[in-house]
Design a protein around this motif. Sequence first.
Motif, PDB file in Angstrom:
ATOM      1  N   PRO A  83       0.735  -1.196   0.036  1.00 36.74           N
ATOM      2  CA  PRO A  83       0.080  -0.130   0.076  1.00 36.74           C
ATOM      3  C   PRO A  83       0.802   1.168  -0.085  1.00 36.74           C
ATOM      4  CG  PRO A  83       0.192  -1.050   2.224  1.00 36.74           C
ATOM      5  CD  PRO A  83       0.922  -2.121   1.246  1.00 36.74           C
ATOM      6  N   GLY A  84       0.233   2.208  -0.553  1.00 36.90           N
ATOM      7  CA  GLY A  84       1.233   3.537  -0.406  1.00 36.90           C
ATOM      8  C   GLY A  84       2.077   3.758  -1.843  1.00 36.90           C
ATOM      9  N   VAL A  85       1.873   2.661  -2.833  1.00 36.45           N
ATOM     10  CA  VAL A  85       2.910   2.814  -3.867  1.00 36.45           C
ATOM     11  C   VAL A  85       2.122   3.780  -4.776  1.00 36.45           C
ATOM     12  CG1 VAL A  85       3.732   1.644  -5.897  1.00 36.45           C
ATOM     13  CG2 VAL A  85       3.888   0.481  -3.646  1.00 36.45           C
ATOM     14  N   ALA A  86       2.994   4.649  -5.516  1.00 40.01           N
ATOM     15  CA  ALA A  86       2.408   5.545  -6.507  1.00 40.01           C
ATOM     16  C   ALA A  86       2.031   4.995  -7.827  1.00 40.01           C
ATOM     17  CB  ALA A  86       3.284   6.873  -6.574  1.00 40.01           C
ATOM     18  N   VAL A  87       1.176   4.938  -8.525  1.00 36.67           N
ATOM     19  CA  VAL A  87       0.922   4.548  -9.901  1.00 36.67           C
ATOM     20  C   VAL A  87       0.169   5.623 -10.551  1.00 36.67           C
ATOM     21  CG1 VAL A  87      -0.017   2.700 -11.188  1.00 36.67           C
ATOM     22  CG2 VAL A  87       0.520   2.271  -8.865  1.00 36.67           C
ATOM     23  N   VAL A  88       0.769   6.247 -11.655  1.00 38.03           N
ATOM     24  CA  VAL A  88       0.018   6.985 -12.644  1.00 38.03           C
ATOM     25  C   VAL A  88      -0.243   6.232 -14.014  1.00 38.03           C
ATOM     26  CG1 VAL A  88       0.205   9.049 -13.909  1.00 38.03           C
ATOM     27  CG2 VAL A  88       1.113   9.221 -11.611  1.00 38.03           C
ATOM     28  N   ASN A  89      -1.576   6.486 -14.387  1.00 38.56           N
ATOM     29  CA  ASN A  89      -1.726   5.505 -15.509  1.00 38.56           C
ATOM     30  C   ASN A  89      -1.217   6.422 -16.849  1.00 38.56           C
ATOM     31  OD1 ASN A  89      -3.324   4.765 -18.081  1.00 38.56           O
ATOM     32  ND2 ASN A  89      -4.791   3.964 -16.753  1.00 38.56           N
ATOM     33  N   PRO A  90      -0.540   5.964 -17.695  1.00 35.32           N
ATOM     34  CA  PRO A  90       0.236   6.905 -18.614  1.00 35.32           C
ATOM     35  C   PRO A  90      -0.626   7.024 -19.977  1.00 35.32           C
ATOM     36  CG  PRO A  90       1.047   4.490 -18.707  1.00 35.32           C
ATOM     37  CD  PRO A  90       0.338   4.700 -17.505  1.00 35.32           C
ATOM     38  N   LEU A  91      -1.974   6.322 -19.969  1.00 39.87           N
ATOM     39  CA  LEU A  91      -3.010   6.866 -20.987  1.00 39.87           C
ATOM     40  C   LEU A  91      -3.904   7.934 -20.615  1.00 39.87           C
ATOM     41  CD1 LEU A  91      -3.945   3.451 -22.094  1.00 39.87           C
ATOM     42  CD2 LEU A  91      -2.490   4.729 -23.078  1.00 39.87           C
ATOM     43  N   THR A  92      -4.078   8.302 -19.182  1.00 41.92           N
ATOM     44  CA  THR A  92      -4.626   9.421 -18.412  1.00 41.92           C
ATOM     45  C   THR A  92      -3.921  10.324 -17.789  1.00 41.92           C
ATOM     46  OG1 THR A  92      -5.225   8.327 -16.641  1.00 41.92           O
ATOM     47  CG2 THR A  92      -6.686   7.901 -18.575  1.00 41.92           C
ATOM     48  N   TRP A  93      -2.845   9.925 -17.447  1.00 40.70           N
ATOM     49  CA  TRP A  93      -1.779  10.654 -16.532  1.00 40.70           C
ATOM     50  C   TRP A  93      -2.534  11.231 -15.348  1.00 40.70           C
ATOM     51  CZ3 TRP A  93       2.638   9.608 -17.911  1.00 40.70           C
ATOM     52  CH2 TRP A  93       2.933   9.234 -19.163  1.00 40.70           C
ATOM     53  N   THR A  94      -3.461  10.221 -14.930  1.00 37.70           N
ATOM     54  CA  THR A  94      -4.061  10.523 -13.508  1.00 37.70           C
ATOM     55  C   THR A  94      -3.942   9.283 -12.699  1.00 37.70           C
ATOM     56  OG1 THR A  94      -6.495   9.530 -14.098  1.00 37.70           O
ATOM     57  CG2 THR A  94      -5.855  11.803 -14.535  1.00 37.70           C
ATOM     58  N   THR A  95      -4.240   9.331 -11.430  1.00 39.39           N
ATOM     59  CA  THR A  95      -4.191   8.258 -10.638  1.00 39.39           C
ATOM     60  C   THR A  95      -5.605   7.415 -10.475  1.00 39.39           C
ATOM     61  OG1 THR A  95      -4.637   9.457  -8.530  1.00 39.39           O
ATOM     62  CG2 THR A  95      -2.483   9.009  -9.153  1.00 39.39           C
ATOM     63  N   ALA A  96      -6.723   7.779 -11.264  1.00 40.14           N
ATOM     64  CA  ALA A  96      -7.770   7.481 -11.371  1.00 40.14           C
ATOM     65  C   ALA A  96      -7.864   5.681 -11.588  1.00 40.14           C
ATOM     66  CB  ALA A  96      -8.644   7.921 -12.206  1.00 40.14           C
ATOM     67  N   THR A  97      -8.518   5.113 -11.059  1.00 42.56           N
ATOM     68  CA  THR A  97      -8.588   3.562 -11.090  1.00 42.56           C
ATOM     69  C   THR A  97      -9.515   3.242 -12.412  1.00 42.56           C
ATOM     70  OG1 THR A  97     -10.178   3.289  -9.457  1.00 42.56           O
ATOM     71  CG2 THR A  97      -7.639   2.937  -8.884  1.00 42.56           C
ATOM     72  N   THR A  98     -10.164   3.971 -12.799  1.00 41.59           N
ATOM     73  CA  THR A  98     -10.926   3.437 -14.063  1.00 41.59           C
ATOM     74  C   THR A  98     -10.056   3.140 -15.288  1.00 41.59           C
ATOM     75  OG1 THR A  98     -12.556   5.289 -13.510  1.00 41.59           O
ATOM     76  CG2 THR A  98     -12.789   4.165 -15.729  1.00 41.59           C
ATOM     77  N   ARG A  99     -10.629   2.159 -15.861  1.00 47.20           N
ATOM     78  CA  ARG A  99      -9.855   1.510 -16.872  1.00 47.20           C
ATOM     79  C   ARG A  99      -9.784   2.345 -18.081  1.00 47.20           C
ATOM     80  NH1 ARG A  99      -7.500  -3.369 -17.921  1.00 47.20           N
ATOM     81  NH2 ARG A  99      -6.851  -3.854 -19.989  1.00 47.20           N
ATOM     82  N   ALA A 100      -8.523   2.837 -18.706  1.00 50.10           N
ATOM     83  CA  ALA A 100      -8.443   3.657 -19.641  1.00 50.10           C
ATOM     84  C   ALA A 100      -8.542   2.551 -21.073  1.00 50.10           C
ATOM     85  CB  ALA A 100      -7.250   4.418 -19.865  1.00 50.10           C
ATOM     86  N   PRO A 101      -9.316   2.894 -21.909  1.00 49.21           N
ATOM     87  CA  PRO A 101      -9.488   2.187 -23.223  1.00 49.21           C
ATOM     88  C   PRO A 101      -8.279   2.138 -24.134  1.00 49.21           C
ATOM     89  CG  PRO A 101     -10.733   4.103 -23.552  1.00 49.21           C
ATOM     90  CD  PRO A 101     -10.111   3.941 -22.087  1.00 49.21           C
ATOM     91  N   ALA A 102      -8.123   1.066 -24.945  1.00 49.12           N
ATOM     92  CA  ALA A 102      -6.829   1.052 -25.827  1.00 49.12           C
ATOM     93  C   ALA A 102      -6.991   2.255 -27.070  1.00 49.12           C
ATOM     94  CB  ALA A 102      -6.762  -0.402 -26.515  1.00 49.12           C
TER      95      ALA A 102
END
Length: 302
Positions: free
Chosen positions: A210-229
């Motif tokens: 817990p506490g690990v930073a993850v940024v989605n490189p398709l949205t550039w946010t930390t939102a957990t919603t799936r970013a489509p291809a």
Amino acid sequence: MTANWAALPFTDDPADRTPGDSLRDQQASAPADVFFIHPTIYTATRKDNRFWNASLNDARLNAAVDESTILNQASIFNAAGKVYAPRYRQAHLSVFYDDGAAVKQRALDTAYADVLAAFDYYLRYYNHGRPVIIAAHSQGTLHAERLLADRFDGKPLRDQLVAAYLVGMPVMRDQFFDIPVCESAGQTGCFVSWRTYRDDFVPPPGADRPGVAVVNPLTWTTATTRAPAELNEGGVLYNYDAGPIPHLVGAEIRGGGLFTDRPRFFGDIFFSTRNYHVADYNLFWVNVRKNARTRVQGFLGN
């Protein structure tokens, strides 16, 4: 000495290349710099414990660095900044697996000493007050974390930091005093991080901290919603010169990891791994490239 650099903006090196026909190296006019710290390429069998760190004079290893990580990763940033990538006495891959914490840490300390010396040389002779991106992967990210703490975090140089791309290693959200996790595509003075796995990968016990930073490189946010291809503007895999493959994978943050579907490309039947560590950048190549430039433009107020 230029021999101690894998990439410099005034030398001919793989960081100057671009995949396909539509992208161009823009270092000549770039208003910012990129200091790139490459991952572990030193994986050959060690003959004994004298060889925990690579030699800077190993021509075969240097060529392997240039033809792999400099080509596939450092070149991503040649639209955003002038690319500086030092050679360093990288620690052997076994530091991440073998027993013996003390000797492993000494090997990593030796590697970091080279990175820090190279950065200070860059700062003294090349930077001239320009904005800077710190970018790294895997072992390079370990060294980049220390570099940010030693030279940027809570220090005057923080004002020149466009962003840090700390990819391929777990980085805690509260790792730094005044360098937060990026929460949007244009935010500056922050860091992004992710580690990529196939959707059906199950992290080993204790790995998903817990506490690990993850940024989605398709949205550039930390939102957990799936970013489509469809948001993936292009990945670059085995055939660099063939150019980016659009809509390669989607991506979703789950816990401390970034999970994707299996990429579809010619020859994908042989792509069976579930840990996409080596492709952390490549799966999102064009998105990272464009984002680095966006952050530079935002930093400069353009």
